[in-house]
Write a protein that holds these residues in place. Structure first.
Motif, PDB file in Angstrom:
ATOM      1  N   ASP B  73       0.825  -1.210   0.000  1.00  0.00           N
ATOM      2  CA  ASP B  73       0.000   0.000   0.000  1.00  0.00           C
ATOM      3  C   ASP B  73       0.868   1.272   0.000  1.00  0.00           C
ATOM      4  OD1 ASP B  73       0.874   0.481   2.578  1.00  0.00           O
ATOM      5  OD2 ASP B  73      -1.012  -0.113   3.550  1.00  0.00           O
ATOM      6  N   GLY B  74       0.180   2.392  -0.122  1.00  0.00           N
ATOM      7  CA  GLY B  74       0.868   3.679  -0.262  1.00  0.00           C
ATOM      8  C   GLY B  74       1.649   4.088   0.983  1.00  0.00           C
ATOM      9  N   PHE B  75       1.120   3.739   2.181  1.00  0.00           N
ATOM     10  CA  PHE B  75       1.828   4.100   3.413  1.00  0.00           C
ATOM     11  C   PHE B  75       3.225   3.473   3.437  1.00  0.00           C
ATOM     12  CE2 PHE B  75      -2.621   4.346   5.401  1.00  0.00           C
ATOM     13  CZ  PHE B  75      -2.681   5.726   5.240  1.00  0.00           C
ATOM     14  N   GLU B  76       3.240   2.150   3.159  1.00  0.00           N
ATOM     15  CA  GLU B  76       4.508   1.422   3.200  1.00  0.00           C
ATOM     16  C   GLU B  76       5.463   1.950   2.120  1.00  0.00           C
ATOM     17  OE1 GLU B  76       5.498  -0.456   5.469  1.00  0.00           O
ATOM     18  OE2 GLU B  76       7.375  -1.124   4.541  1.00  0.00           O
ATOM     19  N   ALA B  77       4.916   2.181   0.926  1.00  0.00           N
ATOM     20  CA  ALA B  77       5.754   2.648  -0.180  1.00  0.00           C
ATOM     21  C   ALA B  77       6.367   4.016   0.159  1.00  0.00           C
ATOM     22  CB  ALA B  77       4.947   2.739  -1.459  1.00  0.00           C
ATOM     23  N   ALA B  78       5.555   4.898   0.773  1.00  0.00           N
ATOM     24  CA  ALA B  78       6.049   6.229   1.119  1.00  0.00           C
ATOM     25  C   ALA B  78       7.181   6.132   2.122  1.00  0.00           C
ATOM     26  CB  ALA B  78       4.907   7.065   1.704  1.00  0.00           C
ATOM     27  N   ARG B  79       6.980   5.253   3.118  1.00  0.00           N
ATOM     28  CA  ARG B  79       8.005   5.098   4.147  1.00  0.00           C
ATOM     29  C   ARG B  79       9.320   4.661   3.516  1.00  0.00           C
ATOM     30  NH1 ARG B  79       5.761   1.295   7.746  1.00  0.00           N
ATOM     31  NH2 ARG B  79       4.620   2.924   8.818  1.00  0.00           N
ATOM     32  N   ARG B  80       9.223   3.691   2.585  1.00  0.00           N
ATOM     33  CA  ARG B  80      10.452   3.179   1.983  1.00  0.00           C
ATOM     34  C   ARG B  80      11.121   4.198   1.056  1.00  0.00           C
ATOM     35  NH1 ARG B  80      10.038  -3.239   1.022  1.00  0.00           N
ATOM     36  NH2 ARG B  80       8.762  -3.721   2.838  1.00  0.00           N
ATOM     37  N   ILE B  81      10.293   4.940   0.316  1.00  0.00           N
ATOM     38  CA  ILE B  81      10.881   5.947  -0.581  1.00  0.00           C
ATOM     39  C   ILE B  81      11.613   7.012   0.234  1.00  0.00           C
ATOM     40  CG2 ILE B  81      10.303   7.869  -2.131  1.00  0.00           C
ATOM     41  CD1 ILE B  81       8.238   6.045  -3.444  1.00  0.00           C
ATOM     42  N   LYS B  82      10.998   7.434   1.333  1.00  0.00           N
ATOM     43  CA  LYS B  82      11.654   8.444   2.176  1.00  0.00           C
ATOM     44  C   LYS B  82      12.992   7.926   2.702  1.00  0.00           C
ATOM     45  CE  LYS B  82       9.124  12.162   2.250  1.00  0.00           C
ATOM     46  NZ  LYS B  82       9.646  13.473   1.855  1.00  0.00           N
ATOM     47  N   SER B  83      12.990   6.635   3.018  1.00  0.00           N
ATOM     48  CA  SER B  83      14.236   6.103   3.555  1.00  0.00           C
ATOM     49  C   SER B  83      15.291   5.970   2.447  1.00  0.00           C
ATOM     50  CB  SER B  83      13.963   4.797   4.297  1.00  0.00           C
ATOM     51  OG  SER B  83      14.711   3.740   3.762  1.00  0.00           O
ATOM     52  N   ALA B  85      15.468   7.983  -0.086  1.00  0.00           N
ATOM     53  CA  ALA B  85      15.875   9.343  -0.457  1.00  0.00           C
ATOM     54  C   ALA B  85      16.918   9.910   0.502  1.00  0.00           C
ATOM     55  CB  ALA B  85      14.655  10.259  -0.496  1.00  0.00           C
ATOM     56  N   GLY B  86      16.954   9.389   1.729  1.00  0.00           N
ATOM     57  CA  GLY B  86      17.945   9.860   2.698  1.00  0.00           C
ATOM     58  C   GLY B  86      17.782  11.338   2.981  1.00  0.00           C
ATOM     59  N   ASN B  87      18.880  12.082   2.821  1.00  0.00           N
ATOM     60  CA  ASN B  87      18.843  13.505   3.133  1.00  0.00           C
ATOM     61  C   ASN B  87      18.181  14.342   2.047  1.00  0.00           C
ATOM     62  OD1 ASN B  87      20.026  13.383   5.627  1.00  0.00           O
ATOM     63  ND2 ASN B  87      22.101  13.451   4.790  1.00  0.00           N
ATOM     64  N   GLU B  88      18.019  13.731   0.859  1.00  0.00           N
ATOM     65  CA  GLU B  88      17.425  14.509  -0.230  1.00  0.00           C
ATOM     66  C   GLU B  88      15.921  14.644   0.016  1.00  0.00           C
ATOM     67  OE1 GLU B  88      17.353  14.528  -5.063  1.00  0.00           O
ATOM     68  OE2 GLU B  88      18.250  12.828  -4.017  1.00  0.00           O
ATOM     69  N   PHE B  89      15.375  15.833  -0.263  1.00  0.00           N
ATOM     70  CA  PHE B  89      13.961  16.064  -0.025  1.00  0.00           C
ATOM     71  C   PHE B  89      13.166  15.723  -1.288  1.00  0.00           C
ATOM     72  CE2 PHE B  89      10.237  18.973  -0.060  1.00  0.00           C
ATOM     73  CZ  PHE B  89       9.569  18.433   1.029  1.00  0.00           C
ATOM     74  N   ILE B  90      12.418  14.596  -1.261  1.00  0.00           N
ATOM     75  CA  ILE B  90      11.532  14.209  -2.367  1.00  0.00           C
ATOM     76  C   ILE B  90      10.105  14.311  -1.834  1.00  0.00           C
ATOM     77  CG2 ILE B  90      10.903  12.367  -3.990  1.00  0.00           C
ATOM     78  CD1 ILE B  90      13.749  13.304  -4.356  1.00  0.00           C
ATOM     79  N   PRO B  91       9.365  15.355  -2.230  1.00  0.00           N
ATOM     80  CA  PRO B  91       8.013  15.517  -1.708  1.00  0.00           C
ATOM     81  C   PRO B  91       7.097  14.366  -2.124  1.00  0.00           C
ATOM     82  CG  PRO B  91       8.582  17.338  -3.200  1.00  0.00           C
ATOM     83  CD  PRO B  91       9.753  16.422  -3.155  1.00  0.00           C
ATOM     84  N   ILE B  92       6.305  13.873  -1.182  1.00  0.00           N
ATOM     85  CA  ILE B  92       5.298  12.850  -1.486  1.00  0.00           C
ATOM     86  C   ILE B  92       3.934  13.421  -1.125  1.00  0.00           C
ATOM     87  CG2 ILE B  92       4.419  10.541  -0.943  1.00  0.00           C
ATOM     88  CD1 ILE B  92       7.242   9.669  -0.319  1.00  0.00           C
ATOM     89  N   ILE B  93       3.057  13.519  -2.120  1.00  0.00           N
ATOM     90  CA  ILE B  93       1.702  13.993  -1.857  1.00  0.00           C
ATOM     91  C   ILE B  93       0.741  12.806  -1.990  1.00  0.00           C
ATOM     92  CG2 ILE B  93      -0.130  15.566  -2.602  1.00  0.00           C
ATOM     93  CD1 ILE B  93       1.999  17.419  -3.696  1.00  0.00           C
ATOM     94  N   PHE B  94      -0.001  12.525  -0.898  1.00  0.00           N
ATOM     95  CA  PHE B  94      -0.975  11.433  -0.943  1.00  0.00           C
ATOM     96  C   PHE B  94      -2.257  11.921  -1.610  1.00  0.00           C
ATOM     97  CE2 PHE B  94       1.646   9.450   2.319  1.00  0.00           C
ATOM     98  CZ  PHE B  94       1.574   8.116   1.927  1.00  0.00           C
ATOM     99  N   LEU B  95      -2.764  11.128  -2.542  1.00  0.00           N
ATOM    100  CA  LEU B  95      -4.063  11.414  -3.149  1.00  0.00           C
ATOM    101  C   LEU B  95      -4.965  10.268  -2.734  1.00  0.00           C
ATOM    102  CD1 LEU B  95      -2.706  12.331  -6.672  1.00  0.00           C
ATOM    103  CD2 LEU B  95      -3.340  13.891  -4.838  1.00  0.00           C
TER     104      LEU B  95
END
Lengths: 101, 581
Positions: B73-83, B85-95
């Motif tokens: 699901d989107g929650f898990e995917a967002a968590r992994r993408i943020k991890s 991305a590390g220090n880089e800021f990749i905005p995630i907008i939930f729809l």
């Protein structure tokens, strides 16, 4: 805010109070507290009663304040330092540069 | 770096890459066409797992995430993408079609930056994207600036290591515990030798950390090495550093310092503490603090007119004694409860186990500060007063030069003609702070092209001058040195007599003969004192039981001749050397 300042009614005395840690992070606020007070003979009272810790940058800031005060023939006094702060001031021999009350 | 110079990217058609994650193809296509119109390049994923693959392969600049999807699901995917991305800021907008507060709050909890409930308007979406882009650009700018600072600190550190610390005498007997708070620390340790083999050690603590703190390191180390190397006294070296720093550093930047000079006979130390914690002197086994030298001086760089002669002290030492220098970072090291390590814990740890002084302190600090980030540099240095810390007098080389020269025939008339002579008279109050030997040596070096044996000349001249001053003019008894704490008494009396001195004189004459492969120097030193029993001294020299003292022994060994004249206040020494020896 860790640095607060107060001007006496007659405008002759500026009291600067530093609460908590007095270190590099207070630099800007500390400078703002005195830089616009340039009346000849201006008195600067630094209230250290609430200061818990002081590092060498703080000592540097006090020297800058002294330089500012000297330039307008004013005076700086350090008031009510805790035992630990007084020790730092003595160790660095700042007690000979400043009046400590 | 690009983020620093690049303006906020708003130009249409150039907004970067967007990743759209949704299991519903219609939703994906609608969003894709909206984003493409706004200037995005769009890549797509059908579920969370695919989103991770696309993210890794495509490196999008922004992610639009559905919540409920098969596989992941989107929650898990967002968590992994943020991890990822590390220090880089990749905005995630939930729809999301979910509207309950708990689910929306969860979007942010798992690392999402914003959310929008379906169905949404194009205007609202565009506004959210712009807000995210603003944050992202700010993040990039900060990251760029941070990289730049790091880069500059690395350069500064390289310069520091190359120019400041690499020239130190590195010895096993000098133990250190150094833990800088920043890459580039405000603490600095300098060590070097004087021409008479005294070991000079300076531990400095500059105001603050990082580049600002390092500004003074180069000039301070330069003055330290140059002056100590030329044989200046501790008070003169400190005066030199103080003046230089006062001249160069802005108000508010200064250098606290602990200075120790261990004399090459391991009989006494010259110490000066300017704004640092106590310098400690420990017994050989490290179990007992025998002396502490408290700060008597203002840190260097604040007041240009400090007389360090008034605040430096002498202490008698025994072989094996340990001198411990420490910056305030040791005592002020703080644990997670905000408590300071403190003098008491420090000194207890220091003396806890035989011979394990610094090691014990390191362990105690580790236990005490567990989990806390250090806020100040920690520097701890121990020098053990043993012969190993001193460079070997290369007597073989020194005496070899002399022997070779002795074999040469006497100077002929022509050679005697190539000479240079000068006289120096120090009189009355000028004797109080006189330190003429480095000046004489410099003058000699500047006056001739031939290579002078500087160190040997330094030893000879110092010995002759100090004898004339101490025993001639000041009438000090060297027997004083042999009592308990003898050096303290001796130097105390010396300081007192010097301070009161307003008559007396010392006259030094130096004549240099330059020859093809070497040279000869005649030195005459005459003082206004009553003279000493030189006949007894010469008798001892004759029977080869030279009186104590490295200086006199060396003087006799090095010079071709040393002659005293009645009543014992005038001495004439001849030194010859051969550069091909």
């Amino acid at each position: 805010m860790a640095v607060t300042s107060e001007v006496s009614g007659d405008g002759k005395t500026v009291t600067i109070k530093v609460a908590g840690r007095f270190d590099f992070s207070e630099q800007k606020e500390f400078r703002e507290a005195y830089r616009n007070h340039t009346t000849p003979g201006q008195q600067f009272q630094v209230d250290l009663s609430g200061t818990e810790y002081m590092d060498s940058s703080a000592l540097g800031m006090l020297l800058l304040l002294k330089e500012h005060a000297d330039s307008c023939k004013g005076k700086v006094e350090l008031n009510k330092p805790s035992e630990a702060i007084r020790k730092i001031l003595e160790m660095t021999n700042f007690n000979r540069q400043f009046t400590i009350n | 770096m690009e983020a620093i110079t690049e303006p906020a990217r708003v130009a249409l058609g150039n907004r970067g890459k967007a990743l759209v994650v949704d299991d519903d193809i219609t939703n994906r296509l609608v969003l894709k066409s909206m984003l493409a119109k706004s200037g995005f390049e769009v890549i797509q994923a059908e579920d969370g797992e695919q989103a991770l693959l696309k993210y890794t392969a495509g490196r999008p600049d922004i992610v639009f995430m559905d919540v409920m999807m098969p596989v992941m699901d989107g929650f898990e995917a967002a968590r992994r993408i943020k991890s990822l991305a590390g220090n880089e800021f990749i905005p995630i907008i939930f729809l999301t079609a979910l509207t309950d507060e708990k689910s929306l709050a969860r979007c942010i909890e798992v690392g999402g930056d914003d959310f929008l409930s379906k169905p949404f308007s194009y205007t609202l979406l565009e506004a959210k994207i712009q807000s995210m882009e603003r944050i992202r650009d700010l993040n990039r700018e900060v990251a760029g600036l941070y990289r730049q600072i790091q880069h500059e600190e690395e350069i500064a550190e390289r310069i520091f290591n190359g120019a400041v610390t690499n020239d130190n005498v590195m010895l096993e007997q000098i133990k250190t515990l150094l833990r800088p708070a920043a890459i580039f620390s405000g603490d600095m340790l300098l060590t070097t030798y004087s021409p008479t083999r005294d070991l000079h050690v300076l531990l400095a603590d500059f105001t603050g950390h990082g580049l600002a703190a390092a500004l003074g390191a180069l000039p301070a180390s330069e003055v330290f090495r140059t002056m100590a190397g030329k044989g200046f006294l501790v008070e003169e070296i400190l005066r030199g550093i103080n003046r230089k720093l006062h001249h160069l550093l802005p108000t508010g930047l200064f250098m606290a310092a602990q200075y120790v000079c261990i004399n090459s006979d391991l009989e006494y130390i010259t110490v000066c503490n300017c704004g640092m914690p106590d310098i400690l002197l420990l017994d050989a086994d490290g179990r007992h603090i025998s002396t502490r030298i408290v700060s008597r001086g203002l840190p260097l760089g604040i007041d240009p007119d400090v007389d360090y002669g008034e605040i430096r002290e002498y202490r008698t030492i025994n072989r094996g004694d340990r001198v411990v220098l420490a910056s305030d970072g040791v005592i002020e090291a703080t644990n997670i409860n905000g408590e300071m390590f403190g003098e008491k814990r420090f000194e207890q740890a220091l003396c806890e186990k035989e011979h394990e002084t610094l090691k014990s302190v390191g362990e105690a600090l580790d236990v005490f500060c567990k989990g806390a980030t250090p806020s100040d540099d920690i520097s701890l240095v121990e020098v053990q007063c043993v012969p190993e810390i001193l460079p070997v007098w290369d007597m073989q080389v020194l005496l070899h030069e002399k022997a070779e020269a002795k074999d040469k025939p006497a100077l002929d008339e022509n050679e005697m003609a190539d000479s240079l002579e000068f006289n120096l008279l120090v009189e009355g109050r000028f004797l109080r702070n006189a330190d003429p030997v480095p000046l004489i040596i410099n003058h000699l070096v500047d006056s001739t092209d031939c290579e002078l044996p500087r160190q040997t000349l330094f030893v000879i001249l110092s010995e002759l001058f100090v004898n004339a001053l101490d025993h001639g003019v000041l009438e000090l008894d060297s027997a004083l040195k042999h009592r308990d704490e003898g050096f303290e008494h001796y130097f105390k009396q010396r300081d007192q007599r010097l301070a009161a001195l307003d008559s007396g004189q010392i006259r030094i004459s130096v004549r240099l003969y330059e020859m093809r492969e070497g040279g000869r120097i005649d030195i005459q030193v005459e003082d206004s004192g009553a003279g000493f029993d030189y006949l007894a001294w010469e008798a001892k020299v004759a029977e080869e039981s030279v009186p104590s003292g490295r200086g006199i022994y060396l003087l006799h060994q090095l010079c071709e001749s040393v002659t005293y004249y009645a009543p014992g206040n005038r001495v004439f020494a001849v030194y010859r050397w051969d550069n091909n020896g």
